[in-house]
Design a protein around this motif. Structure first.
Motif, PDB file in Angstrom:
ATOM      1  N   GLU A   1      -1.758   7.253 -15.519  1.00 17.58           N
ATOM      2  CA  GLU A   1      -0.774   6.670 -14.612  1.00 17.58           C
ATOM      3  C   GLU A   1      -1.235   6.830 -13.165  1.00 17.58           C
ATOM      4  O   GLU A   1      -1.081   5.930 -12.344  1.00 17.58           O
ATOM      5  N   PHE A   2      -1.781   7.990 -12.888  1.00 17.50           N
ATOM      6  CA  PHE A   2      -2.234   8.248 -11.520  1.00 17.50           C
ATOM      7  C   PHE A   2      -3.302   7.235 -11.107  1.00 17.50           C
ATOM      8  O   PHE A   2      -3.217   6.620 -10.052  1.00 17.50           O
ATOM      9  N   SER A   3      -4.269   7.051 -11.980  1.00 15.55           N
ATOM     10  CA  SER A   3      -5.365   6.170 -11.590  1.00 15.55           C
ATOM     11  C   SER A   3      -4.911   4.713 -11.566  1.00 15.55           C
ATOM     12  O   SER A   3      -5.491   3.897 -10.865  1.00 15.55           O
ATOM     13  N   ARG A   4      -3.854   4.399 -12.318  1.00 15.01           N
ATOM     14  CA  ARG A   4      -3.337   3.039 -12.227  1.00 15.01           C
ATOM     15  C   ARG A   4      -2.740   2.796 -10.842  1.00 15.01           C
ATOM     16  O   ARG A   4      -2.939   1.753 -10.243  1.00 15.01           O
ATOM     17  N   ALA A   5      -2.018   3.778 -10.356  1.00 12.23           N
ATOM     18  CA  ALA A   5      -1.466   3.661  -9.010  1.00 12.23           C
ATOM     19  C   ALA A   5      -2.587   3.592  -7.977  1.00 12.23           C
ATOM     20  O   ALA A   5      -2.518   2.839  -7.001  1.00 12.23           O
ATOM     21  N   ASP A   6      -3.630   4.365  -8.226  1.00 14.23           N
ATOM     22  CA  ASP A   6      -4.783   4.366  -7.331  1.00 14.23           C
ATOM     23  C   ASP A   6      -5.399   2.972  -7.274  1.00 14.23           C
ATOM     24  O   ASP A   6      -5.698   2.446  -6.200  1.00 14.23           O
ATOM     25  N   VAL A   7      -5.559   2.385  -8.450  1.00 14.81           N
ATOM     26  CA  VAL A   7      -6.110   1.032  -8.515  1.00 14.81           C
ATOM     27  C   VAL A   7      -5.229   0.058  -7.745  1.00 14.81           C
ATOM     28  O   VAL A   7      -5.714  -0.795  -7.004  1.00 14.81           O
ATOM     29  N   ALA A   8      -3.923   0.200  -7.923  1.00 17.41           N
ATOM     30  CA  ALA A   8      -2.989  -0.683  -7.233  1.00 17.41           C
ATOM     31  C   ALA A   8      -3.167  -0.577  -5.722  1.00 17.41           C
ATOM     32  O   ALA A   8      -3.123  -1.577  -5.001  1.00 17.41           O
ATOM     33  N   PHE A   9      -3.389   0.626  -5.260  1.00 10.49           N
ATOM     34  CA  PHE A   9      -3.603   0.825  -3.825  1.00 10.49           C
ATOM     35  C   PHE A   9      -4.820   0.056  -3.336  1.00 10.49           C
ATOM     36  O   PHE A   9      -4.752  -0.718  -2.381  1.00 10.49           O
ATOM     37  N   HIS A  10      -5.918   0.263  -4.038  1.00 10.89           N
ATOM     38  CA  HIS A  10      -7.155  -0.399  -3.610  1.00 10.89           C
ATOM     39  C   HIS A  10      -7.054  -1.911  -3.719  1.00 10.89           C
ATOM     40  O   HIS A  10      -7.611  -2.638  -2.900  1.00 10.89           O
TER      41      HIS A  10
ATOM     42  N   MET B   1       0.837  -1.195   0.000  1.00 12.41           N
ATOM     43  CA  MET B   1       0.000   0.000   0.000  1.00 12.41           C
ATOM     44  C   MET B   1       0.872   1.244   0.000  1.00 12.41           C
ATOM     45  O   MET B   1       0.607   2.220  -0.711  1.00 12.41           O
ATOM     46  N   ASP B   2       1.905   1.187   0.809  1.00 14.61           N
ATOM     47  CA  ASP B   2       2.856   2.299   0.868  1.00 14.61           C
ATOM     48  C   ASP B   2       3.433   2.587  -0.507  1.00 14.61           C
ATOM     49  O   ASP B   2       3.488   3.740  -0.942  1.00 14.61           O
ATOM     50  N   ALA B   3       3.839   1.521  -1.173  1.00 13.60           N
ATOM     51  CA  ALA B   3       4.456   1.676  -2.488  1.00 13.60           C
ATOM     52  C   ALA B   3       3.473   2.297  -3.468  1.00 13.60           C
ATOM     53  O   ALA B   3       3.815   3.211  -4.230  1.00 13.60           O
ATOM     54  N   ALA B   4       2.247   1.806  -3.442  1.00 14.14           N
ATOM     55  CA  ALA B   4       1.237   2.332  -4.361  1.00 14.14           C
ATOM     56  C   ALA B   4       0.987   3.809  -4.078  1.00 14.14           C
ATOM     57  O   ALA B   4       0.844   4.625  -5.000  1.00 14.14           O
ATOM     58  N   LEU B   5       0.954   4.147  -2.809  1.00 22.57           N
ATOM     59  CA  LEU B   5       0.717   5.534  -2.438  1.00 22.57           C
ATOM     60  C   LEU B   5       1.860   6.426  -2.915  1.00 22.57           C
ATOM     61  O   LEU B   5       1.640   7.524  -3.451  1.00 22.57           O
TER      62      LEU B   5
END
Lengths: 253, 253
Positions: free
Chosen positions: A151-160, A134-138
């Motif tokens: 790219e931003f929303s891909r990271a967001d998806v990764a977080f969730h 989660m830290d990494a995704a954030l």
DNA sequence: CCTAGGCCACTGGTCCGACCAGCATACTAG
DNA sequence: CTAGTATGCTGGTCGGACCAGTGGCCTAGG
């Protein structure tokens, strides 16, 4: 006791290919055929089942559509038995979501419900490794703040996804994924015209920081509440005012 | 900026039948084809798509397996477009459950989560009519207390359906339905050997009375808590002890 | 001896043509 | 006007054919 009369069952014509599907499916379900193992070739199956190749092929197509097996042209080892996956689940749920004339209100309600609960669970069950993910995704979200929003929303998806995985519940992962996808589909055009996407992103990052802290501290209830309020604040304006009331019970007392 | 080099994508061979599936699926998904409408006959499709009948048939088989269409031999009107159904969803979930990707713990966790939230929403959003439906279902449960348990559990299902409908969210209805079904499948044999099913039924009725009162009084939080605890008490003994911990966060602080 | 190369048997993907049984309609005989 | 049949379509199944791949075998060259 009633003098039970002779009962006849309605006759159902079972197609030949269905019988083939049934037998192979049973073999897989019962474990007589394990993932990675191979089925005989179509020509061999056609001999074993006593049907034509067309029939065998239709049966294999059905199994293939159900992610039970996979065929590669030319592979002398034959069709491969696949491990169970959530792909079919996802697809069928997606179809249902689109067909059931679901409004943004229903989808958002469901998402608030799911994600809130996911945080509640994740706060208690997460491992250190998942926390790190989660830290990494954030961190990735912050890094992509200036760049394009795909790219931003891909990271967001990764977080969730990391949060969902922390619950150890594939159902939560799949449902969350699907609902998130459909919600985005429904409003991506509206969102694209948003006045200041940069500001939205910054706000989103701030929210994620806060909620991640709650997860790290094991404060599930708080994380749940935060997530639901954030979703509401973010999306509610796109929900028809009349339907907005159905979201309020999830915002807590 | 990086001098972005020319990028080639891996070539994927798309089978002819897949493209046929894709086109028809899109037509249905986008609403250009509605449930009840008919597709052209296989021979007609073969002309329109420019492929052989075998290919058309394999495509139709896939769509049929996905509950998108239905074919009846001899029907001059052609294959019928079906309304979205939960059958595929249920089946794929079932398969996941049997493949042990999904244990009773995960299913129960998901069900506790869903049903709790359903009560939370229903307590606020229910109409008088829906309340009456729950009442009727509950009365039916009491009436069937002495009889076979198939009638009893049918009334039980009716009750939960009424609750789910009160949320006005089809997703909640469908997911609840499916998960309930799979949970029951997983433990019906164990449950059949339960020492005293009559006592379980009585307890279940008592619980439903209490939770219905909470819904009527608009006490969503309380109904939610009651439902989750009841589910836990009822099923937890069948969950491996090691996995039981994943249910606890849902029981509240 | 070992390896790189091409060869080949077999795979799945697609096409064609044929026959059967089932369904809905139109038509016909009463 | 009705009952029953005839018809022209449907989908289900079959058999055979050809093609482009795949992977193992076999051989020629080191």
């Amino acid at each position: 006791m009633d003098p039970e009369p002779v009962r006849f069952e309605p006759v159902t014509t079972v197609r030949a290919y269905e019988r083939v599907v049934e037998q192979i499916e049973q073999a897989v379900l019962s474990g007589r055929l394990s993932p990675g193992e191979r089925l005989p070739s179509e020509r061999e199956l056609m001999a074993q089942f006593g049907v034509s190749r067309s029939t065998v092929r239709e049966a294999l197509r059905v199994l293939q559509a159900g992610e039970v097996i996979r065929s590669r042209a030319g592979d002398p080892r034959g069709p491969e038995v696949l491990p169970a996956s959530t792909a079919v689940l996802q697809k069928s749920m997606h179809r249902l979501a689109r067909a059931e004339e679901l409004g943004l209100a229903q989808l958002l309600q469901f998402r608030m419900l799911l994600e809130g609960s996911a945080y509640l669970l994740a706060a208690r069950l997460r491992t250190e490794e998942q926390l790190a993910q989660m830290d990494a995704a954030l961190a990735e979200m912050r890094a992509q703040l200036g760049r394009g929003d795909s790219e931003f929303s891909r990271a967001d998806v990764a977080f969730h996804d990391a949060v969902a995985r922390a619950t150890q519940n594939p159902l939560l992962v799949v449902c969350g994924e699907v609902v998130r996808g459909v919600v985005l589909e429904l409003i991506e055009d509206k969102l694209a015209h948003a006045a200041d996407r940069r500001a939205l992103m910054r706000k989103s990052v701030a929210h994620h920081i806060e909620v991640l802290r709650a997860v790290r501290d094991g404060e599930g209830e708080r994380a749940c509440r935060l997530a639901r309020h954030a979703l509401y604040d973010y999306y509610a304006e796109y929900v028809p005012e009349a339907e907005r009331a159905m979201l309020h019970p999830l915002l807590g007392s």
